[in-house]
Every structure is written in structure tokens, then in C-alpha cells.
Design a protein around this motif. Sequence first.
Motif, short mmCIF file in Angstrom:
data_model
loop_
_atom_site.label_atom_id
_atom_site.label_comp_id
_atom_site.label_asym_id
_atom_site.label_seq_id
_atom_site.Cartn_x
_atom_site.Cartn_y
_atom_site.Cartn_z
N GLU A 46 10.04 -1.63 -15.86
CA GLU A 46 9.77 -2.21 -14.55
C GLU A 46 8.87 -3.43 -14.67
O GLU A 46 8.16 -3.59 -15.66
N SER A 47 8.88 -4.27 -13.64
CA SER A 47 7.99 -5.43 -13.65
C SER A 47 6.54 -4.94 -13.51
O SER A 47 6.28 -3.91 -12.89
N SER A 48 5.64 -5.69 -14.09
CA SER A 48 4.22 -5.33 -14.07
C SER A 48 3.63 -5.55 -12.69
O SER A 48 4.06 -6.41 -11.94
N ARG A 49 2.63 -4.76 -12.38
CA ARG A 49 1.91 -4.90 -11.12
C ARG A 49 0.45 -4.53 -11.34
O ARG A 49 0.13 -3.78 -12.25
N ALA B 1 -1.11 -6.14 -18.33
CA ALA B 1 0.37 -6.19 -18.37
C ALA B 1 0.88 -7.26 -17.40
O ALA B 1 1.85 -7.95 -17.69
N ALA B 2 0.24 -7.40 -16.25
CA ALA B 2 0.68 -8.39 -15.27
C ALA B 2 0.44 -9.81 -15.78
O ALA B 2 1.24 -10.71 -15.53
N ILE B 3 -0.62 -9.99 -16.55
CA ILE B 3 -0.94 -11.32 -17.08
C ILE B 3 -0.16 -11.60 -18.35
O ILE B 3 0.45 -12.66 -18.50
N GLY B 4 -0.15 -10.64 -19.28
CA GLY B 4 0.43 -10.88 -20.60
C GLY B 4 1.79 -10.25 -20.84
O GLY B 4 2.39 -10.46 -21.88
N PHE C 101 0.84 -1.18 0.00
CA PHE C 101 0.00 0.00 0.00
C PHE C 101 0.88 1.23 0.00
O PHE C 101 1.77 1.36 0.83
N MET C 102 0.63 2.13 -0.96
CA MET C 102 1.47 3.30 -1.14
C MET C 102 0.62 4.55 -1.28
O MET C 102 -0.46 4.50 -1.85
N GLU C 103 1.14 5.65 -0.78
CA GLU C 103 0.54 6.96 -1.02
C GLU C 103 1.55 7.73 -1.86
O GLU C 103 2.71 7.86 -1.48
N LEU C 104 1.09 8.22 -2.99
CA LEU C 104 1.98 8.90 -3.92
C LEU C 104 1.58 10.35 -4.12
O LEU C 104 0.40 10.68 -4.08
N ASP C 105 2.57 11.19 -4.35
CA ASP C 105 2.31 12.60 -4.63
C ASP C 105 1.83 12.77 -6.06
O ASP C 105 2.10 11.93 -6.94
N GLN C 106 1.18 13.87 -6.31
CA GLN C 106 0.72 14.21 -7.65
C GLN C 106 1.92 14.27 -8.61
O GLN C 106 2.99 14.76 -8.27
N GLY C 107 1.73 13.73 -9.79
CA GLY C 107 2.76 13.80 -10.82
C GLY C 107 3.77 12.67 -10.80
O GLY C 107 4.61 12.58 -11.69
N VAL C 108 3.71 11.79 -9.82
CA VAL C 108 4.65 10.68 -9.71
C VAL C 108 4.28 9.61 -10.73
O VAL C 108 3.12 9.24 -10.87
N LYS C 109 5.28 9.10 -11.44
CA LYS C 109 5.05 7.99 -12.36
C LYS C 109 4.99 6.71 -11.56
O LYS C 109 5.89 6.40 -10.80
N ILE C 110 3.91 5.94 -11.76
CA ILE C 110 3.76 4.70 -10.99
C ILE C 110 4.11 3.47 -11.81
O ILE C 110 4.15 2.37 -11.26
N TYR C 111 4.38 3.64 -13.08
CA TYR C 111 4.77 2.49 -13.91
C TYR C 111 5.64 2.99 -15.05
O TYR C 111 5.34 3.99 -15.69
N ARG C 112 6.72 2.27 -15.29
CA ARG C 112 7.59 2.54 -16.43
C ARG C 112 7.78 1.22 -17.17
O ARG C 112 7.85 0.17 -16.53
N PRO C 113 7.87 1.24 -18.48
CA PRO C 113 7.94 0.00 -19.26
C PRO C 113 9.05 -0.96 -18.83
O PRO C 113 8.90 -2.17 -18.93
#
Length: 98
Positions: free
Chosen positions: A54-57, A93-96, A40-52
Motif C-alpha cells: 500500500e502507499s505510505s501514510r 516510509a512516507a518520506i523515503g 480520521f479513522m476508528e479501527l477495531d483491535q487487530g486490524v492491519k493499518i499498513y501493508r507493504p
Amino acid sequence: MSGSSQFAKLPEEVRRASRQSVFGELDEDLLGGIWGPGLFMELDQGVKIYRPEESSRIVLLLSGFVRMYYVSESGRQLTIRYIRPGEIMGMMAAIGGP
């Protein structure tokens, strides 16, 4: 520990968003198994939560608003989806794969 007791120990906002999600009709044993081991994460506005690279989630959005977009080589952005509380992202992305 059974999934149901895992679900009961989750924060109320997680239980609420989970019930609003596509998984909402599942029983608490299954929901506890899905979200119980989560991070569980709290992120600030504008933060990227996924980049190609990185592993899928799989992400269940609890509050706020997310805009998914692609960026071209020239820097232009194409919005592909908006995510609201109770919605899931990253499942395909997590499945495929990414």
C-alpha cells in the motif's frame, strides 16, 4: 482557509494528540496544514493499518495502542515498535518509501 482555522476545527482529541506529538511545538497554522486535510479513522483491535504493497501514510495515534511488527516467511513475528497516543508512525516510509 488558513491553517490556524483548520486546526481549530479539528476534533479536540486530534488537537491534543498533535500537541503531544513531535509536531507539538509548531504553530497552529502549520499544524492545521498538516492534520486539516487528514482522514480520521476508528479501527477495531487487530486490524492491519499498513501493508507493504500500500502507499505510505503518516499516522497520528489518538488513542489506543499499536504494535508494529515484521512477519517472516515462517510466520514468526518480530516486534519493532510500540506506538502510544500522541506518537507518529509512517513518517520515514512516507518520506523515503516503504
